[in-house]
Write an enzyme that holds these catalytic residues in place. Structure first.
Site, PDB file in Angstrom:
ATOM      1  N   SER A 259      37.833  44.446  37.863  1.00 42.81           N
ATOM      2  CA  SER A 259      37.582  43.524  38.972  1.00 42.81           C
ATOM      3  C   SER A 259      38.414  42.252  38.798  1.00 42.81           C
ATOM      4  O   SER A 259      38.598  41.757  37.685  1.00 42.81           O
ATOM      5  CB  SER A 259      36.107  43.143  39.029  1.00 42.81           C
ATOM      6  OG  SER A 259      35.311  44.235  39.395  1.00 42.81           O
ATOM      7  N   GLY A 260      38.890  41.723  39.917  1.00 46.14           N
ATOM      8  CA  GLY A 260      39.645  40.475  39.862  1.00 46.14           C
ATOM      9  C   GLY A 260      41.131  40.645  39.689  1.00 46.14           C
ATOM     10  O   GLY A 260      41.897  39.720  39.927  1.00 46.14           O
TER      11      GLY A 260
ATOM     12  N   ASP B 134      34.823  37.899  48.438  1.00 44.70           N
ATOM     13  CA  ASP B 134      34.763  38.010  46.970  1.00 44.70           C
ATOM     14  C   ASP B 134      36.083  37.572  46.337  1.00 44.70           C
ATOM     15  O   ASP B 134      36.830  38.376  45.785  1.00 44.70           O
ATOM     16  CB  ASP B 134      34.432  39.458  46.597  1.00 44.70           C
ATOM     17  CG  ASP B 134      34.196  39.649  45.106  1.00 44.70           C
ATOM     18  OD1 ASP B 134      33.899  38.647  44.418  1.00 44.70           O
ATOM     19  OD2 ASP B 134      34.302  40.803  44.644  1.00 44.70           O
TER      20      ASP B 134
ATOM     21  N   HIS C  45      32.751  37.511  42.138  1.00 44.88           N
ATOM     22  CA  HIS C  45      31.586  38.085  41.454  1.00 44.88           C
ATOM     23  C   HIS C  45      31.747  38.088  39.937  1.00 44.88           C
ATOM     24  O   HIS C  45      30.769  38.312  39.214  1.00 44.88           O
ATOM     25  CB  HIS C  45      31.287  39.503  41.970  1.00 44.88           C
ATOM     26  CG  HIS C  45      32.189  40.576  41.448  1.00 44.88           C
ATOM     27  ND1 HIS C  45      33.239  41.101  42.183  1.00 44.88           N
ATOM     28  CD2 HIS C  45      32.186  41.241  40.273  1.00 44.88           C
ATOM     29  CE1 HIS C  45      33.837  42.041  41.477  1.00 44.88           C
ATOM     30  NE2 HIS C  45      33.220  42.151  40.315  1.00 44.88           N
TER      31      HIS C  45
END
Length: 253
Positions: free
Chosen positions: A204-205, A111, A67
């Protein structure tokens, strides 16, 4: 009289000073990481602005969340950084993007994304790889792991220029599924953590690290509250994607 006035002034400022200090702490309730103690950490950026975390799993590939590219067609990665404001950071363009083929921006299922870098990375004391699982397996509930990133300390807050970290605890998979519901949560693809601290916007990530191995990719949490006590943070379980990961990385000589 002067001393009394000074003391009253100091007392009036203390709440403000305390609040400011908390805001400047990255990752929710985190502490600043020792510089370059996590040499696998990557800042994924767009237009020279930090967007997401990531981590180096080979000398040509960074793993992150799919995402992170939803609204950013062009990404670069910054390697070996602690303070993102420093000049002369090692910035590398992304040569190709490999989102999981079953990922869509309608949910956080699958994701996960691999970024093939424009050139091979020269490893050194500040830039190193982190291992990923060798086989598919679940991390036992109550295992203490860690997360790190340059994300915000509070919901909708600003990011942090220094890399921050905190410990988290793996949650029972069934309990997490009950909290999120079957539409949002997949017990075969995902895992949850909880704790005093945790990830927030901009993290995120990044990796969930257990015993020196990256076992999860920071994916999503409560949209209204970082580190929510009701809805735990969710990570993509890397070991569930090993065949796909190997199929992408194996194509590079």
């Amino acid at each position: 009289m002067t001393i009394i006035i000074s003391l009253l002034l100091l007392a009036s400022l203390l709440p403000h000073l305390t609040f400011t200090a908390r805001v400047n702490v990255g990752i929710v309730n985190g502490i600043e990481a020792k510089p370059h103690s996590r040499p696998y950490m990557v800042s994924v950026q767009t237009k020279v602005q930090h967007l997401c975390g990531g981590f180096l799993i080979s000398d040509r590939f960074v793993m992150t969340a799919a995402h992170c590219r939803n609204n950013s067609p062009v990404l670069i990665v910054v390697l070996g950084a602690h303070d993102l404001q420093k000049r002369n950071l090692d910035r590398i363009k992304v040569d190709s993007y490999h989102k999981h083929p079953q990922y869509t921006n309608k949910s956080y299922h699958n994701d996960i994304m691999l970024l093939k870098l424009e050139r091979r990375v020269e490893l050194n004391n500040n830039i190193k790889l982190i291992s990923i699982p060798m086989k598919e397996e679940d991390i036992k509930a109550d295992t203490v792991c860690s997360v790190a990133g340059w994300g915000a300390a509070v919901t909708n807050g600003p990011g942090n220029n220094h890399l921050m970290e905190t410990n988290v605890t793996v949650m029972n998979n069934n309990e997490c599924g009950d909290k999120w519901g079957k539409d949002d949560y997949s017990s075969s693809q995902m895992m949850c953590v909880y704790g005093y601290g945790g990830s927030c916007d901009g993290d995120s990530g990044g990796p969930l690290v257990c015993g020196g191995t990256a076992v999860g990719v920071t994916s999503f949490g409560d949209l209204e509250l970082c580190n929510s006590p009701k809805l735990p943070e969710v990570y993509i379980k890397i070991s569930a994607y090993l065949p796909w990961i190997k199929s992408i990385i194996g194509k590079v000589n």
